[in-house]
Enzyme design. Structure first.
Site, mmCIF file in Angstrom:
data_model
loop_
_atom_site.group_PDB
_atom_site.id
_atom_site.type_symbol
_atom_site.label_atom_id
_atom_site.label_comp_id
_atom_site.label_asym_id
_atom_site.label_seq_id
_atom_site.Cartn_x
_atom_site.Cartn_y
_atom_site.Cartn_z
ATOM 1 N N SER A 148 0.847 -1.170 -0.048
ATOM 2 C CA SER A 148 0.107 0.094 0.026
ATOM 3 C C SER A 148 0.990 1.136 0.069
ATOM 4 C CB SER A 148 -0.930 0.025 1.270
ATOM 5 O OG SER A 148 -0.287 0.177 2.382
ATOM 6 N N LYS A 160 0.672 4.893 6.612
ATOM 7 C CA LYS A 160 -0.144 5.703 5.431
ATOM 8 C C LYS A 160 0.455 7.039 5.427
ATOM 9 C CE LYS A 160 -3.035 2.310 4.932
ATOM 10 N NZ LYS A 160 -2.559 1.358 3.690
#
Length: 189
Positions: free
Chosen positions: A49, A92
């Site tokens: 990711s 993230k």
């Protein structure tokens, strides 16, 4: 001095040395605990990711101290616990800051109605907006995060992650310690 006195003195000497070692080990354990709890934490990237910035298998040190003295900034790479799975952490990039209105339109991020042109981290145009299809107004301690590999990331667009609160942020990714050929401080901007 008798043999018995010499033997007692030797026993006391051994006990003093043993006590010194026990104290030394105890100090090391306490310092290690304090560093892990308040200063830094090792974590491992699992999944794609955050490609191309971070890769599956990268080992990082997370700076847990900085956010006690300064506010998180746009594009900081942060670590936070995944709410639905114990001992699982996500990594993230912060895109939306407190007070921002975030929306994904035609695969691009808009902040307060303006295209976020400085967002050079997204690997590709997003194919799904999910929660961000409608404007999301962030509260005073809320953050909107995205993975750099946007089409392969569970992030603030996903209801299972959603908007993060300030208290959710464990810290900021600081140093990559493995693989050795990529070792170094992680660039956030």
């Amino acid at each position: 001095m008798t043999d018995r006195d010499g033997q007692k003195e030797e026993e006391r000497s051994i006990l003093r040395e043993l006590g010194g070692w026990i104290l030394y080990i105890l100090i090391i354990v306490v310092l290690t605990y304090l560093i892990i709890t308040f200063v830094g934490q090792r974590t491992r990237v699992s999944g794609s990711s955050m490609e191309t910035t971070l890769s599956d298998g990268d080992n990082l040190i997370v700076d847990k101290l900085s956010y006690h003295f300064k506010e998180p900034k746009r594009f900081d790479i942060i670590v936070f616990p995944y709410k639905h799975e114990e001992n699982t952490y996500y990594i993230k990039r912060i895109i939306g800051l407190p007070g921002d209105t975030v929306q994904v339109v035609d695969g691009y991020v808009y902040i307060d109605g303006e295209l976020l042109e400085s967002d050079t981290y997204g690997a590709e145009v997003m194919t799904t907006a999910d929660l961000a299809a409608e404007p999301i107004q962030l509260g005073e301690d809320e953050y909107f995060v995205l993975g750099d590999n946007r089409n392969h990331s569970s992030d603030s667009r996903d209801p299972s992650v959603g908007v993060l609160k300030r208290e959710d942020l464990i810290g900021r990714a600081w140093v990559r310690i493995y693989p050795f050929n990529k070792m170094g401080v992680i660039k956030h901007e």
